[in-house]
Motif scaffolding. Structure first.
Motif, PDB file in Angstrom:
ATOM      1  N   ARG A 184      25.771  41.042  42.125  1.00  0.00           N
ATOM      2  CA  ARG A 184      24.559  41.876  42.008  1.00  0.00           C
ATOM      3  C   ARG A 184      24.314  42.254  40.546  1.00  0.00           C
ATOM      4  NH1 ARG A 184      22.793  47.433  43.256  1.00  0.00           N
ATOM      5  NH2 ARG A 184      24.854  48.077  42.620  1.00  0.00           N
ATOM      6  N   SER A 185      23.126  42.028  40.076  1.00  0.00           N
ATOM      7  CA  SER A 185      22.820  42.253  38.656  1.00  0.00           C
ATOM      8  C   SER A 185      22.995  43.714  38.240  1.00  0.00           C
ATOM      9  CB  SER A 185      21.410  41.764  38.326  1.00  0.00           C
ATOM     10  OG  SER A 185      20.454  42.477  39.084  1.00  0.00           O
ATOM     11  N   GLU A 186      22.821  44.628  39.158  1.00  0.00           N
ATOM     12  CA  GLU A 186      22.981  46.055  38.843  1.00  0.00           C
ATOM     13  C   GLU A 186      24.441  46.507  38.869  1.00  0.00           C
ATOM     14  OE1 GLU A 186      19.084  45.201  40.739  1.00  0.00           O
ATOM     15  OE2 GLU A 186      21.142  44.853  41.361  1.00  0.00           O
ATOM     16  N   GLY A 187      25.332  45.625  39.198  1.00  0.00           N
ATOM     17  CA  GLY A 187      26.761  45.952  39.216  1.00  0.00           C
ATOM     18  C   GLY A 187      27.415  45.542  40.521  1.00  0.00           C
ATOM     19  N   ASN A 188      28.696  45.321  40.459  1.00  0.00           N
ATOM     20  CA  ASN A 188      29.505  44.861  41.581  1.00  0.00           C
ATOM     21  C   ASN A 188      29.573  45.943  42.654  1.00  0.00           C
ATOM     22  OD1 ASN A 188      31.770  44.265  43.255  1.00  0.00           O
ATOM     23  ND2 ASN A 188      32.693  43.051  41.629  1.00  0.00           N
ATOM     24  N   LEU A 189      28.995  45.648  43.819  1.00  0.00           N
ATOM     25  CA  LEU A 189      28.949  46.625  44.899  1.00  0.00           C
ATOM     26  C   LEU A 189      30.324  46.855  45.535  1.00  0.00           C
ATOM     27  CD1 LEU A 189      26.825  48.410  46.222  1.00  0.00           C
ATOM     28  CD2 LEU A 189      26.460  46.615  47.918  1.00  0.00           C
ATOM     29  N   LEU A 190      31.163  45.836  45.565  1.00  0.00           N
ATOM     30  CA  LEU A 190      32.521  46.036  46.104  1.00  0.00           C
ATOM     31  C   LEU A 190      33.291  47.026  45.233  1.00  0.00           C
ATOM     32  CD1 LEU A 190      33.704  42.492  47.258  1.00  0.00           C
ATOM     33  CD2 LEU A 190      32.817  44.360  48.648  1.00  0.00           C
ATOM     34  N   ARG A 191      33.150  46.912  43.930  1.00  0.00           N
ATOM     35  CA  ARG A 191      33.815  47.857  43.022  1.00  0.00           C
ATOM     36  C   ARG A 191      33.250  49.261  43.227  1.00  0.00           C
ATOM     37  NH1 ARG A 191      36.482  45.563  38.448  1.00  0.00           N
ATOM     38  NH2 ARG A 191      37.208  47.688  38.207  1.00  0.00           N
ATOM     39  N   ALA A 192      31.939  49.373  43.414  1.00  0.00           N
ATOM     40  CA  ALA A 192      31.307  50.675  43.647  1.00  0.00           C
ATOM     41  C   ALA A 192      31.810  51.298  44.948  1.00  0.00           C
ATOM     42  CB  ALA A 192      29.785  50.536  43.687  1.00  0.00           C
ATOM     43  N   TYR A 193      32.161  50.476  45.911  1.00  0.00           N
ATOM     44  CA  TYR A 193      32.678  50.950  47.202  1.00  0.00           C
ATOM     45  C   TYR A 193      34.132  51.419  47.080  1.00  0.00           C
ATOM     46  CZ  TYR A 193      33.059  51.054  52.314  1.00  0.00           C
ATOM     47  OH  TYR A 193      33.216  51.451  53.631  1.00  0.00           O
ATOM     48  N   GLY A 194      34.819  50.973  46.025  1.00  0.00           N
ATOM     49  CA  GLY A 194      36.192  51.388  45.804  1.00  0.00           C
ATOM     50  C   GLY A 194      37.210  50.264  45.755  1.00  0.00           C
ATOM     51  N   PHE A 195      36.776  49.033  45.897  1.00  0.00           N
ATOM     52  CA  PHE A 195      37.692  47.898  45.842  1.00  0.00           C
ATOM     53  C   PHE A 195      38.225  47.696  44.428  1.00  0.00           C
ATOM     54  CE2 PHE A 195      35.774  46.690  49.846  1.00  0.00           C
ATOM     55  CZ  PHE A 195      36.774  45.979  50.495  1.00  0.00           C
ATOM     56  N   ALA A 196      39.488  47.303  44.344  1.00  0.00           N
ATOM     57  CA  ALA A 196      40.093  46.896  43.080  1.00  0.00           C
ATOM     58  C   ALA A 196      40.021  45.372  43.009  1.00  0.00           C
ATOM     59  CB  ALA A 196      41.548  47.345  43.016  1.00  0.00           C
ATOM     60  N   ARG A 197      39.638  44.872  41.858  1.00  0.00           N
ATOM     61  CA  ARG A 197      39.502  43.435  41.634  1.00  0.00           C
ATOM     62  C   ARG A 197      40.777  42.899  41.012  1.00  0.00           C
ATOM     63  NH1 ARG A 197      38.218  39.991  37.535  1.00  0.00           N
ATOM     64  NH2 ARG A 197      36.824  38.271  38.033  1.00  0.00           N
ATOM     65  N   GLN A 198      41.251  41.764  41.551  1.00  0.00           N
ATOM     66  CA  GLN A 198      42.442  41.139  40.994  1.00  0.00           C
ATOM     67  C   GLN A 198      42.223  39.633  40.931  1.00  0.00           C
ATOM     68  OE1 GLN A 198      46.050  41.912  43.167  1.00  0.00           O
ATOM     69  NE2 GLN A 198      47.328  41.015  41.584  1.00  0.00           N
ATOM     70  N   ALA A 199      42.199  39.100  39.738  1.00  0.00           N
ATOM     71  CA  ALA A 199      42.015  37.664  39.556  1.00  0.00           C
ATOM     72  C   ALA A 199      43.299  36.922  39.919  1.00  0.00           C
ATOM     73  CB  ALA A 199      41.633  37.369  38.114  1.00  0.00           C
ATOM     74  N   ASP A 200      43.144  35.676  40.317  1.00  0.00           N
ATOM     75  CA  ASP A 200      44.280  34.796  40.565  1.00  0.00           C
ATOM     76  C   ASP A 200      45.051  34.661  39.261  1.00  0.00           C
ATOM     77  OD1 ASP A 200      46.044  32.707  41.123  1.00  0.00           O
ATOM     78  OD2 ASP A 200      44.475  31.188  41.158  1.00  0.00           O
ATOM     79  N   PRO A 201      46.351  34.967  39.275  1.00  0.00           N
ATOM     80  CA  PRO A 201      47.124  34.881  38.038  1.00  0.00           C
ATOM     81  C   PRO A 201      47.112  33.490  37.399  1.00  0.00           C
ATOM     82  CG  PRO A 201      48.532  35.512  39.902  1.00  0.00           C
ATOM     83  CD  PRO A 201      47.144  35.381  40.413  1.00  0.00           C
ATOM     84  N   GLU A 202      46.915  32.445  38.212  1.00  0.00           N
ATOM     85  CA  GLU A 202      46.864  31.081  37.676  1.00  0.00           C
ATOM     86  C   GLU A 202      45.446  30.674  37.275  1.00  0.00           C
ATOM     87  OE1 GLU A 202      48.635  28.492  40.549  1.00  0.00           O
ATOM     88  OE2 GLU A 202      50.466  29.690  40.653  1.00  0.00           O
ATOM     89  N   GLY A 203      44.467  31.493  37.623  1.00  0.00           N
ATOM     90  CA  GLY A 203      43.083  31.215  37.274  1.00  0.00           C
ATOM     91  C   GLY A 203      42.463  30.044  38.004  1.00  0.00           C
ATOM     92  N   LYS A 204      43.036  29.662  39.137  1.00  0.00           N
ATOM     93  CA  LYS A 204      42.563  28.481  39.867  1.00  0.00           C
ATOM     94  C   LYS A 204      41.783  28.825  41.131  1.00  0.00           C
ATOM     95  CE  LYS A 204      46.542  25.729  38.457  1.00  0.00           C
ATOM     96  NZ  LYS A 204      47.731  25.030  38.934  1.00  0.00           N
ATOM     97  N   ARG A 205      42.069  29.957  41.711  1.00  0.00           N
ATOM     98  CA  ARG A 205      41.497  30.273  43.017  1.00  0.00           C
ATOM     99  C   ARG A 205      40.621  31.515  42.944  1.00  0.00           C
ATOM    100  NH1 ARG A 205      47.429  28.875  44.214  1.00  0.00           N
ATOM    101  NH2 ARG A 205      47.559  30.607  42.827  1.00  0.00           N
ATOM    102  N   SER A 206      40.093  31.876  44.089  1.00  0.00           N
ATOM    103  CA  SER A 206      39.125  32.973  44.117  1.00  0.00           C
ATOM    104  C   SER A 206      39.769  34.326  43.838  1.00  0.00           C
ATOM    105  CB  SER A 206      38.381  32.959  45.456  1.00  0.00           C
ATOM    106  OG  SER A 206      38.859  33.860  46.376  1.00  0.00           O
ATOM    107  N   THR A 207      38.966  35.236  43.345  1.00  0.00           N
ATOM    108  CA  THR A 207      39.396  36.597  43.055  1.00  0.00           C
ATOM    109  C   THR A 207      39.673  37.329  44.359  1.00  0.00           C
ATOM    110  OG1 THR A 207      38.096  36.607  41.038  1.00  0.00           O
ATOM    111  CG2 THR A 207      38.631  38.748  41.969  1.00  0.00           C
TER     112      THR A 207
END
Length: 171
Positions: free
Chosen positions: A29-52
């Motif tokens: 969403r251009s106005e900002g990540n709605l999952l983060r606004a809901y309270g989710f913590a984002r964690q990227a794949d440590p290998e950078g190959k798969r989905s967040t």
């Protein structure tokens, strides 16, 4: 009632496929990540190959994890993983770190109707919150660019709540 289970699971597959698309829209969403606004913590794949991975702890101790390919709902020990393309619950052990959803979908099948019902009820609550925050027009736009809708924008939350109710009947 057991004869209806395959139909209920097919409805779950259609709803979850649509929902994963919607969560992707919420993230981008251009106005900002709605999952983060809901309270989710984002964690990227440590290998950078798969989905967040997005993780949310609920007040009752439950944990929700989301990927582009599915949903985990459980507690600090174990829970149910649902693959985006097959609403076939899998028993998975919880880890504090990033988890590979490709491996989770290979876990043993696990029919915990109470957890499944709770997971669906949670998705319904998230969708009700989204509707309150952004209105029907936002979800209509999201649905217009995605897969064939399993549920119209106005009925997404109700569709999840009905699925939760149908699954709870097996408890």
């Amino acid at each position: 009632m057991r004869r209806q289970l395959p139909q209920i699971l097919r409805r779950g597959t259609a709803l979850l496929h649509q929902q994963c698309w919607l969560w992707g829209c919420d993230i981008r969403r251009s106005e900002g990540n709605l999952l983060r606004a809901y309270g989710f913590a984002r964690q990227a794949d440590p290998e950078g190959k798969r989905s967040t991975q997005y993780t949310l702890g609920l007040e009752d101790g439950s944990i929700v994890r989301l990927w582009g390919s599915g949903l985990y709902f459980g507690d600090q020990e174990e829970g149910v993983f649902l693959n985006r393309f097959a609403f076939e619950p899998r028993l998975v052990r919880f880890t504090q770190d990033w988890q590979d959803p490709a491996r989770l979908k290979e876990a043993p099948r696990y029919l915990d109707f109470q957890r499944l019902s709770a997971a669906c009820a949670w998705v319904g609550a998230y969708e009700a919150w989204t509707l309150l925050q952004l209105g029907k027009a936002y979800r209509r736009v999201c649905l217009s660019s995605g897969p064939d809708p399993a549920q119209e924008a106005e009925g997404i939350a109700a569709g999840w709540r009905q699925l939760a109710k149908d699954l709870a009947a097996f408890c």
